[in-house]
Design a protein around this motif. Structure first.
Motif, mmCIF file in Angstrom:
data_model
loop_
_atom_site.group_PDB
_atom_site.id
_atom_site.type_symbol
_atom_site.label_atom_id
_atom_site.label_comp_id
_atom_site.label_asym_id
_atom_site.label_seq_id
_atom_site.Cartn_x
_atom_site.Cartn_y
_atom_site.Cartn_z
ATOM 1 N N ALA A 135 0.829 -1.213 0.000
ATOM 2 C CA ALA A 135 0.000 0.000 0.000
ATOM 3 C C ALA A 135 0.859 1.257 0.000
ATOM 4 O O ALA A 135 0.574 2.221 -0.710
ATOM 5 C CB ALA A 135 -0.936 -0.003 1.206
ATOM 6 N N VAL A 136 1.953 1.225 0.797
ATOM 7 C CA VAL A 136 2.844 2.397 0.835
ATOM 8 C C VAL A 136 3.502 2.586 -0.528
ATOM 9 O O VAL A 136 3.538 3.699 -1.072
ATOM 10 C CB VAL A 136 3.907 2.246 1.945
ATOM 11 N N ALA A 137 4.009 1.477 -1.096
ATOM 12 C CA ALA A 137 4.661 1.572 -2.407
ATOM 13 C C ALA A 137 3.688 2.125 -3.446
ATOM 14 O O ALA A 137 4.040 3.003 -4.237
ATOM 15 C CB ALA A 137 5.176 0.196 -2.829
ATOM 16 N N THR A 138 2.450 1.618 -3.407
ATOM 17 C CA THR A 138 1.450 2.093 -4.374
ATOM 18 C C THR A 138 1.229 3.595 -4.213
ATOM 19 O O THR A 138 1.196 4.340 -5.194
ATOM 20 C CB THR A 138 0.110 1.360 -4.143
ATOM 21 N N THR A 139 1.102 4.032 -2.949
ATOM 22 C CA THR A 139 0.853 5.456 -2.703
ATOM 23 C C THR A 139 2.014 6.308 -3.211
ATOM 24 O O THR A 139 1.812 7.315 -3.891
ATOM 25 C CB THR A 139 0.643 5.703 -1.202
ATOM 26 N N GLY A 160 -3.808 18.802 -1.193
ATOM 27 C CA GLY A 160 -4.218 17.897 -2.268
ATOM 28 C C GLY A 160 -3.426 16.599 -2.224
ATOM 29 O O GLY A 160 -3.969 15.521 -2.450
ATOM 30 N N VAL A 161 -2.138 16.711 -1.925
ATOM 31 C CA VAL A 161 -1.290 15.523 -1.858
ATOM 32 C C VAL A 161 -1.772 14.612 -0.729
ATOM 33 O O VAL A 161 -1.853 13.390 -0.891
ATOM 34 C CB VAL A 161 0.188 15.926 -1.641
ATOM 35 N N VAL A 162 -2.113 15.213 0.409
ATOM 36 C CA VAL A 162 -2.592 14.422 1.545
ATOM 37 C C VAL A 162 -3.888 13.717 1.173
ATOM 38 O O VAL A 162 -4.044 12.508 1.371
ATOM 39 C CB VAL A 162 -2.825 15.328 2.775
ATOM 40 N N ALA A 163 -4.821 14.467 0.610
ATOM 41 C CA ALA A 163 -6.108 13.874 0.232
ATOM 42 C C ALA A 163 -5.883 12.735 -0.754
ATOM 43 O O ALA A 163 -6.414 11.634 -0.585
ATOM 44 C CB ALA A 163 -7.007 14.944 -0.377
ATOM 45 N N GLY A 164 -5.063 12.987 -1.761
ATOM 46 C CA GLY A 164 -4.795 11.966 -2.767
ATOM 47 C C GLY A 164 -4.149 10.729 -2.156
ATOM 48 O O GLY A 164 -4.524 9.597 -2.463
ATOM 49 N N SER A 165 -3.177 10.957 -1.269
ATOM 50 C CA SER A 165 -2.485 9.825 -0.654
ATOM 51 C C SER A 165 -3.454 8.956 0.145
ATOM 52 O O SER A 165 -3.380 7.727 0.104
ATOM 53 C CB SER A 165 -1.370 10.321 0.265
ATOM 54 N N MET A 166 -4.366 9.605 0.875
ATOM 55 C CA MET A 166 -5.355 8.845 1.646
ATOM 56 C C MET A 166 -6.265 8.053 0.706
ATOM 57 O O MET A 166 -6.587 6.898 0.953
ATOM 58 C CB MET A 166 -6.198 9.796 2.498
ATOM 59 N N LEU A 167 -6.676 8.705 -0.377
ATOM 60 C CA LEU A 167 -7.574 8.050 -1.328
ATOM 61 C C LEU A 167 -6.917 6.847 -1.995
ATOM 62 O O LEU A 167 -7.589 5.940 -2.460
ATOM 63 C CB LEU A 167 -8.027 9.041 -2.410
ATOM 64 N N VAL A 168 -5.583 6.849 -2.057
ATOM 65 C CA VAL A 168 -4.888 5.719 -2.658
ATOM 66 C C VAL A 168 -4.529 4.688 -1.589
ATOM 67 O O VAL A 168 -4.713 3.492 -1.782
ATOM 68 C CB VAL A 168 -3.620 6.198 -3.401
ATOM 69 N N PHE A 169 -4.036 5.177 -0.448
ATOM 70 C CA PHE A 169 -3.514 4.264 0.575
ATOM 71 C C PHE A 169 -4.615 3.355 1.134
ATOM 72 O O PHE A 169 -4.426 2.140 1.261
ATOM 73 C CB PHE A 169 -2.868 5.067 1.702
ATOM 74 N N ILE A 170 -5.751 3.928 1.492
ATOM 75 C CA ILE A 170 -6.791 3.143 2.160
ATOM 76 C C ILE A 170 -7.306 1.995 1.286
ATOM 77 O O ILE A 170 -7.272 0.845 1.717
ATOM 78 C CB ILE A 170 -7.924 4.060 2.665
ATOM 79 N N PRO A 171 -7.738 2.245 0.068
ATOM 80 C CA PRO A 171 -8.203 1.103 -0.730
ATOM 81 C C PRO A 171 -7.070 0.145 -1.105
ATOM 82 O O PRO A 171 -7.323 -1.038 -1.319
ATOM 83 C CB PRO A 171 -8.820 1.739 -1.976
#
Lengths: 366, 301, 289
Positions: free
Chosen positions: C77-81, C212-223
């Protein structure tokens, strides 16, 4: 030979189909307060942005301190800009904002602190170092923007309508302050404004621009008193334009308006005898005399007769609208200083007279 | 006037530094554009290849053997696929209808009133959006198993087919869609000019009339946007359906997943292409409806 | 009665909310509570539970088998983010710097994958990556560029690639929104103050686009952490993540309490990660708006 800090040589800038700046040649002297004046969309801001390096001219050349700038980016040019809406970094404190340019130039920390201190003192903001821009008033933000630019000691400071966002009273104060500041630091200022009064009060020289062209360059007095074309005469101050037919091209220039022959002191290039032209004269240069004062009227040099159509009392002076014929009116502005000076009533026949040196005959085209 | 020396207009040669900067700028522009094109290729190439191979005249999804629509014909003849398609549509329509009503009402409550417990409600409404679908899926699975409700089926005849749809699937879809509808409608409400409602009540409309004649019509783009989003999410959902369906019930994505597990054939590509076309149609509809209403899609994200 | 309803806004609000809230209480919060309770119960012999409180389920998470999967899932998940951020930021910047008309088309082109089925987008990569019959290996082999098929499938690489592909638009859109809000004159001011390209990015663009980076990272990390479909399809049955282990507890092993414990831990981990991330960003003082 005179030293120029900034030179524009046949500079043209096109954005797609639109030509924003057309064949502009300017020479700005060292230490001068130089204004680019014109209505919005006239190309003044684009000109400034090209000097700063935000835009690259489509053709022509810009020299700063004798060096051709070409494609040099903004950070490699010895100029700094004060932006219209200040463009202060919202995530940095006042100190960090002002120190930014010095940090980028790798000035050492101690010197940065000293110079930022001086700069803030210069704009009377000592003690505000740790505030964020949002916590400052418009006027204070404006000063930070100034300090942030001046702290770099640029050769030339570019100011893009820096007072536009301030209210009238603050603007007047800042005009004086800016002018003093310029005298103090001795840096060349290039100042963009659409406010003719601002340009007149502050500038050493003004370039009036319209539709991408520079129409006239000169001191405020020259621009006001000796406009060379209709646009300049119209844009700065108030002017009467009376259409007529040119009768004599030599001095004194003679033009027939409303069936009467009057004289003027200057003729624009390219206007020939027998052609339609425009007589331009400022309202305060015209003097009114009663219709009976025939001889006195002609001692002024030149006079036309007409009827008072309307009067507006303005306190320090009175405005008269004088009807010369069915289509032609003259606005006259008479000071209310002289005690017992004759006032005119609607319907009175009067002589409107002036010194021909104050009247100019311009081309009927703009 | 005194004679003015004509200003110099000689054009000097370009400096070395300027030339370097010009090339640097050009390279940077070129690099960014090139990157942008590559990034979009990365997004689209796999989908395009997928569609291309749905027309392949062989079982392979990697070697082109000529054009054929055989896989589409086979797809149309596969009763399982047809049934799962209708299942998908039925679930989507019913769950969209319910969640749009509930979501819109909730949005109006949240956006137009201040009341105790509002913040908690806010959190509860957002949670289903944030929580990963696998977590929500097993939560529902456990719930339906224990409570014993939900696995009963809703039997209906649609397009000459007998469908039996477990209530659990519809319930689950509504549970995540309410929140999405509420978010979209709230965004619309937040940007709506309240003075119009005030004007209406000033013009002797009672609360009921104001709602029907002013609020609802103005809110309509938001409601339709929310409904379209719910419909899309419901059609696309795999995980929650997969876990809450119980044995024997397939929506199209669940069916596709089952097919993938058995082996890759261009028939799956054909079904996928059909679903892609459906999504594309929904996007186009939503854009068409949103025209002149610049807020929308991005807000959903 | 009617008079009371008309007068009290709170009552009106609750009437409007009631249906949605009821639905979410019964079909969302109640299930959540059940999972929480089950995670502390003992497993029954044939599925189901024994009402005996225990911490055993949580202890078992630390068994090497499960713990490794857990840490691998976090790593994936971290790598993906991170990869989404590295690929997505310049993409967002590219879109934000285009002229208005092109920008709208580019945004639309970004929205279309967002609206299309995730399963299908994952499947598309399956047809490309498979070891012996995937397009990439087949093509490279037939062109003689490689002799052996590349290990593109059934490993972490395939999963990360699938996740990046699936969630990239979720990173680009919020970053784009932040960049678009960015006042261009701030960038010019930085350039004017002697900042080169890199400095403009580091000192102005990056800090101001952090929200925006934070929002995007959360949107990627969680799923990504909760991924189920991607590892199930591209992991080739070998490479699994927590999502698959959880699903196994319910669909195959019938160990509901352990599955519940894993889900609870996953959700708690996401919550904690989110909080830490927001903290870290705030401390950096970045946004400060």
């Amino acid at each position: 030979m005179e030293r120029f800090d900034v030179e524009l040589r046949k500079v043209t800038k096109r954005f797609g189909e639109v030509t924003a700046v057309r064949d502009v040649t300017l020479q700005i002297r060292s230490g001068e307060f130089f204004s680019l004046l014109g209505p919005s969309g006239c190309g003044k801001t684009t000109t400034l942005r090209m000097i700063a390096g935000f835009e690259i001219p489509t053709s022509g050349q810009i020299l700063i301190g004798g060096q051709v700038q070409g494609h040099l980016p903004p950070h490699k040019r010895p100029v700094n800009t004060v932006f219209q809406h200040y463009a202060l970094f919202p995530h940095m404190t006042v100190y960090q904002n002002v120190a930014f340019g010095l940090e980028m130039q790798k000035v050492d920390k101690a010197e940065i602190a000293a110079r930022v201190g001086q700069a803030l003192e210069l704009v009377h903001l000592t003690g505000m170092e740790n505030r964020k821009p949002k916590q400052l008033s418009g006027g204070q933000q404006q000063r930070v923007a100034l300090a942030r630019a001046l702290v770099n000691r640029p050769k030339v400071l570019l100011l893009d309508e820096p007072l536009g966002a301030l209210d009238l009273k603050l603007r007047k104060n800042m005009q004086i302050e800016l002018k003093n500041l310029q005298a103090e630091v001795g840096i060349t200022f290039i100042y963009v404004t659409h406010d003719q009064e601002e340009a007149l009060t502050m500038s050493d020289r003004i370039a009036v621009m319209n539709r991408g062209r520079v129409l006239q360059v000169g001191s405020p007095e020259v621009i006001y008193e000796q406009p060379e074309n209709r646009f300049v005469a119209d844009f700065i101050g108030e002017t009467n334009f009376v259409t007529g037919v040119l009768q004599r091209a030599g001095l004194p220039v003679e033009i027939e308006v409303a069936g009467q022959l009057v004289q003027a002191g200057w003729l624009a290039e390219g206007v020939r005898t027998g052609e339609t032209a425009v007589l331009s004269i400022r309202p305060e240069k015209i003097h009114l005399l009663p219709g009976s004062a025939n001889g006195e009227a002609h001692q002024f040099g030149t006079a036309v007769s007409g009827q008072v159509e309307r009067t507006i009392y303005l306190g320090t002076d009175t405005r008269y609208l004088i009807r010369l014929d069915a289509e032609t009116r003259l606005v006259v502005r008479m000071q209310n200083t002289q005690v017992g000076h004759s006032h005119f009533a609607i319907g009175d026949t009067v002589w409107a007279c002036w010194n021909p040196a104050h009247a100019r005959v311009l081309s009927a085209e703009e | 006037m005194t004679a003015v020396t004509k200003p110099t207009t000689t054009i000097l040669p370009e400096s070395r530094a300027s030339r370097q900067e010009r090339i640097k700028t050009q390279l940077a522009t070129l690099g960014l554009t090139g990157y942008g094109i590559l990034a979009y290729l990365f997004l689209y190439l796999p989908i395009i290849i997928l569609v291309i191979f749905s027309f392949n005249d062989s079982r392979s999804t990697a070697q082109w053997a000529g054009f054929s629509t055989a896989w589409y014909v086979e797809m149309m003849q596969d009763n399982q696929i047809i049934i799962s398609l209708w299942n998908s549509l039925f679930v989507a329509i019913v769950s969209t209808a319910i969640s749009t009503v509930l979501g819109t009402l909730a949005a109006m409550a949240m956006e137009r009133y201040r009341f105790r417990g509002r913040l908690v409600m806010d959190a509860i409404l957002y949670l289903p959006i944030i929580i990963p679908d696998i977590a929500m899926a097993i939560m529902l699975l456990l719930f339906f198993n224990i409570s014993g409700i939900g696995f009963n089926t809703w039997r209906i005849e649609l397009a000459g087919l007998r469908l039996s749809v477990p209530y659990s699937v519809i319930i689950g879809h509504v549970a995540f869609n309410i929140s999405f509808v509420a978010v979209v409608v709230r965004a619309r409400l937040a940007h709506m000019d309240r003075t119009l409602e005030e004007a209406a009540s000033d013009l002797y409309a009672n609360a009921w009339h104001t709602f029907w004649r002013v609020t609802l019509p103005m809110l309509m783009p938001g409601i339709i946007g929310g409904a379209l989003l719910a419909f899309t999410l419901s059609l696309d959902d795999f995980v929650i359906t997969f876990f809450t369906a119980g044995p024997g019930f397939n929506t199209l994505p669940v069916r596709v997943f089952g097919m993938i597990k058995k082996g890759v054939t261009p028939k799956i590509n054909a079904v996928s292409s059909l679903m892609l076309a459906g999504s594309l149609a929904l996007v186009l509809i939503s854009i068409f409806l949103r025209r002149g209403d610049d807020r929308g899609g991005i807000e959903i994200v | 009665m009617q008079a009371i309803i008309r007068r009290s806004p709170a009552i009106r609000a609750w009437i409007l909310l009631a249906p949605a809230v009821a639905w979410l209480f019964i079909f969302f919060l109640a299930p959540l509570v059940i999972v929480l309770i089950y995670s502390f119960l003992e497993r029954g012999t044939y599925g189901g539970v024994v009402w005996q409180p225990t911490l055993e389920n949580y202890r078992r998470v630390f068994d090497a088998l499960y713990f490794n999967t857990f840490t691998r899932s976090v790593y994936i998940a971290v790598a993906t983010t991170v990869i989404c951020l590295i690929l997505g930021f310049p993409m967002a910047y590219f879109i934000a710097t285009r002229p208005q008309k092109i920008r709208n088309s580019l945004l639309l082109a970004l929205m279309i994958p967002f609206w299309t089925n995730f399963l299908i987008r994952t499947y598309a990569w399956l047809t490309l990556l498979r070891t012996n019959t995937g397009l990439i290996n087949v093509t490279l082999l037939s062109l003689g560029i490689i002799d052996e098929p590349l290990p593109l499938f059934g490993n972490d690489f395939a999963i990360i690639l699938g996740l990046v592909y699936g969630w990239l638009p979720d990173m680009v859109l919020p970053v784009y929104a932040a960049l678009e809000r960015l006042d261009r004159s701030l960038l010019e001011a930085a350039q004017d103050l002697y900042a080169g390209r890199w400095q403009v990015f580091r000192r102005v663009i990056w800090p101001l686009s952090l929200p925006g980076v934070v929002a995007g990272s959360m949107l990627v990390f969680i799923p990504s952490l909760g991924a189920f479909v991607t590892p199930a399809i591209l992991g080739g049955g070998k490479s699994l993540m927590i999502g698959n282990i959880i699903s196994n507890q319910f669909l195959a092993a019938h160990d509901w309490p352990f599955g519940s414990a894993l889900s609870m831990l996953m959700m708690v981990f996401m919550l904690v990660a989110t909080l830490i991330y927001f903290r870290a960003v705030n401390r950096e003082g970045g946004a400060g708006l």
